[in-house]
Design a protein around this motif. Structure first.
Motif, short mmCIF file in Angstrom:
data_model
loop_
_atom_site.label_atom_id
_atom_site.label_comp_id
_atom_site.label_asym_id
_atom_site.label_seq_id
_atom_site.Cartn_x
_atom_site.Cartn_y
_atom_site.Cartn_z
N ALA A 72 1.02 -1.09 0.06
CA ALA A 72 0.06 -0.05 -0.18
C ALA A 72 0.90 1.27 0.01
O ALA A 72 2.16 1.04 0.00
CB ALA A 72 -0.86 -0.09 1.38
N ILE A 73 0.31 2.37 0.00
CA ILE A 73 1.13 3.56 0.08
C ILE A 73 1.24 3.96 1.64
O ILE A 73 0.66 3.74 2.56
CB ILE A 73 0.10 4.77 -0.16
CG1 ILE A 73 -0.26 4.35 -1.90
CG2 ILE A 73 0.63 6.20 0.17
CD1 ILE A 73 0.74 4.96 -2.67
N GLY A 74 2.58 4.34 1.85
CA GLY A 74 3.18 5.00 3.01
C GLY A 74 2.79 6.41 3.02
O GLY A 74 2.46 6.92 4.13
N ARG A 75 3.17 6.99 1.93
CA ARG A 75 3.22 8.45 2.19
C ARG A 75 3.07 9.12 0.53
O ARG A 75 3.89 8.61 -0.16
CB ARG A 75 4.63 9.02 2.49
CG ARG A 75 4.37 10.27 3.18
CD ARG A 75 5.79 10.52 4.17
NE ARG A 75 5.69 11.98 4.58
CZ ARG A 75 6.73 12.66 4.01
NH1 ARG A 75 7.57 12.24 3.06
NH2 ARG A 75 7.02 14.03 4.56
N LEU A 76 2.32 9.89 0.38
CA LEU A 76 1.92 10.61 -0.73
C LEU A 76 3.17 11.67 -0.87
O LEU A 76 3.28 12.36 0.31
CB LEU A 76 0.65 11.09 -1.13
CG LEU A 76 -0.47 10.10 -1.42
CD1 LEU A 76 -1.63 11.00 -1.75
CD2 LEU A 76 -0.19 9.33 -2.80
N LEU A 77 3.74 12.25 -2.22
CA LEU A 77 4.56 13.22 -2.36
C LEU A 77 3.72 14.06 -3.17
O LEU A 77 3.19 13.81 -4.27
CB LEU A 77 5.82 12.85 -2.97
CG LEU A 77 6.58 11.44 -2.37
CD1 LEU A 77 7.89 11.30 -3.39
CD2 LEU A 77 7.07 12.04 -1.05
N LEU A 78 3.61 15.49 -2.61
CA LEU A 78 2.73 16.38 -3.23
C LEU A 78 3.45 17.41 -3.74
O LEU A 78 4.65 18.05 -3.14
CB LEU A 78 1.71 16.82 -1.96
CG LEU A 78 1.00 15.71 -1.50
CD1 LEU A 78 0.19 16.13 -0.19
CD2 LEU A 78 -0.21 14.97 -2.41
N ALA A 79 2.95 18.44 -4.68
CA ALA A 79 3.49 19.38 -5.24
C ALA A 79 2.33 20.46 -5.22
O ALA A 79 1.30 20.27 -5.65
CB ALA A 79 4.41 19.32 -6.45
N GLU A 130 -7.70 -0.24 2.45
CA GLU A 130 -8.26 -0.72 1.17
C GLU A 130 -8.01 0.47 0.38
O GLU A 130 -7.55 0.22 -0.40
CB GLU A 130 -9.85 -1.00 1.33
CG GLU A 130 -10.03 -2.13 2.30
CD GLU A 130 -10.04 -2.20 3.63
OE1 GLU A 130 -9.76 -0.71 4.13
OE2 GLU A 130 -9.88 -3.03 4.52
N GLU A 131 -8.20 1.72 0.72
CA GLU A 131 -7.98 2.93 -0.04
C GLU A 131 -6.74 3.12 -0.52
O GLU A 131 -6.20 3.39 -1.68
CB GLU A 131 -8.57 4.11 0.75
CG GLU A 131 -9.98 4.18 0.74
CD GLU A 131 -10.62 5.36 1.54
OE1 GLU A 131 -9.86 6.00 2.68
OE2 GLU A 131 -11.60 5.94 1.35
N SER A 132 -5.76 2.77 0.65
CA SER A 132 -4.28 2.97 0.24
C SER A 132 -3.77 1.87 -0.80
O SER A 132 -2.93 2.19 -1.58
CB SER A 132 -3.61 2.96 1.69
OG SER A 132 -2.16 2.86 1.47
N VAL A 133 -4.09 0.75 -0.59
CA VAL A 133 -4.01 -0.11 -1.66
C VAL A 133 -4.42 0.17 -2.97
O VAL A 133 -3.68 0.00 -4.09
CB VAL A 133 -4.61 -1.74 -1.07
CG1 VAL A 133 -4.07 -2.73 -2.21
CG2 VAL A 133 -3.98 -2.17 0.04
#
Length: 324
Positions: free
Chosen positions: A228-235, A255-258
């Motif tokens: 899954a996602i650990g952390r989103l990178l944003l700009a 579930e959303e993260s996967v």
């Protein structure tokens, strides 16, 4: 014949023992300010919670966790002596103010740091908002309004390292609106009849300001324990370019993260949209936009306390947050 009496003569009651430490009263997080004249409001300061212990032969500054940090606040210690109090315990928040008079936690951390910084320990201010003990009397069982009445003449009017956290007579919703417009952290509501109780309780309530904006997803850091996602990178945008504004690691279910990782896996790229090097990061084409709730911006231009609220396609660049 003299008749003895068991009654003690009237006189000054013995002093209350001064506590070596008092666990602080912690405000409960709520969504809306309470209503009614029994509530008092203050600004929520963004700093370190401290208890200032004043004794005849020493001054101690104790953190929320019980550590003695007296040596780290020399300006507060020096000004305490000018209060000319015999014994007292003041409850307050240590902050560093920016040019607009807003407390900035990052600036405070740098002022307390060991490395050279543009911010010095002398810039740290203690905003006092409660009085727990004074001249041999334990005040914690008194109502908040009475403790406040006794605190104000001790520190009101001081403009140095110890100041009074002002109490505002206003409608809570209106006060919160103004505070958030000014870019402050939020507000604290206190029940005027409440005694001082250590620990979290609803006699003190905090209502924080949150902002919500759209940021381009430029990559992610995988979770170390699941697929899954650990952390989103944003700009965000600045002019015609994207600028990295930090990461977000909360706000989704497993579930959303996967599903989010599967979606982003379809647009992976070896050419990051911004000049960013992060070990283990997976970069993506800047096609998707995340709706992010957050409290404020740090001094170095990163999102503070971001939380994921949703995702959509980058259909309209006008919705992307524009940095000034």
């Amino acid at each position: 014949m003299a008749i003895s009496s068991s009654k003690k003569p009237h006189g000054t009651p013995p002093p209350d023992p001064m506590p070596a430490r008092v666990d602080p009263c912690i405000a409960m997080l709520v969504d809306k300010p309470p209503k009614g004249p029994e509530w008092a409001f203050e600004v929520k300061w963004d700093g370190y919670r401290l208890a200032l212990h004043i004794e005849p032969d020493r001054i101690r500054i104790i953190t929320r966790g019980g550590y003695d940090w007296t040596h780290r606040f020399p300006s507060i210690t020096a000004e305490t002596r000018q209060l000319r109090l015999k014994t007292a315990i003041l409850d307050g928040e240590a902050v560093v103010l920016d040019e607009q008079g807003r407390s900035d936690f990052g600036m405070l951390q740098r002022a307390l740091g060991r490395r050279p910084s543009a911010h010095e320990p002398g810039e740290i201010i203690l905003f006092a908002f409660d009085l727990l003990y004074l001249n041999g009397r334990d005040l914690r069982r008194l109502p908040q309004r009475e403790r406040r009445r006794m605190l104000e003449p001790l520190v009101a009017g001081h403009e140095g390292a110890i100041r009074l956290s002002e109490e505002v007579q206003a409608d809570g919703d209106e006060f919160l609106r103004v505070v958030c417009e000014l870019g402050l952290e939020g507000i604290i509501a206190k029940h005027r009849e409440g005694p001082y109780r250590s620990g979290r309780n609803d006699a003190w309530r905090k209502i924080t300001c949150t902002r919500r904006d759209s940021f381009v997803i430029i990559g992610f850091e995988p979770s170390t324990v699941t697929d899954a996602i650990g952390r989103l990178l944003l700009a965000a945008r600045r002019g015609g370019e994207l600028v990295y504004v930090g990461g977000c690691g909360t706000g989704w279910t497993r579930e959303e993260s996967v599903k989010l990782r599967e979606l982003l896996g379809e647009i992976e790229t070896d050419s990051p949209a911004v000049n960013l090097k992060r070990k283990g990061a997976v970069f993506t084409e800047p096609f998707l936009v995340a709706e992010i709730a957050y409290r404020a911006w740090t001094e170095d231009g990163k999102l503070r306390h971001p939380s994921f609220k949703g995702i959509r396609e980058r259909a309209d660049d006008l919705t992307i947050y524009e940095l000034k």
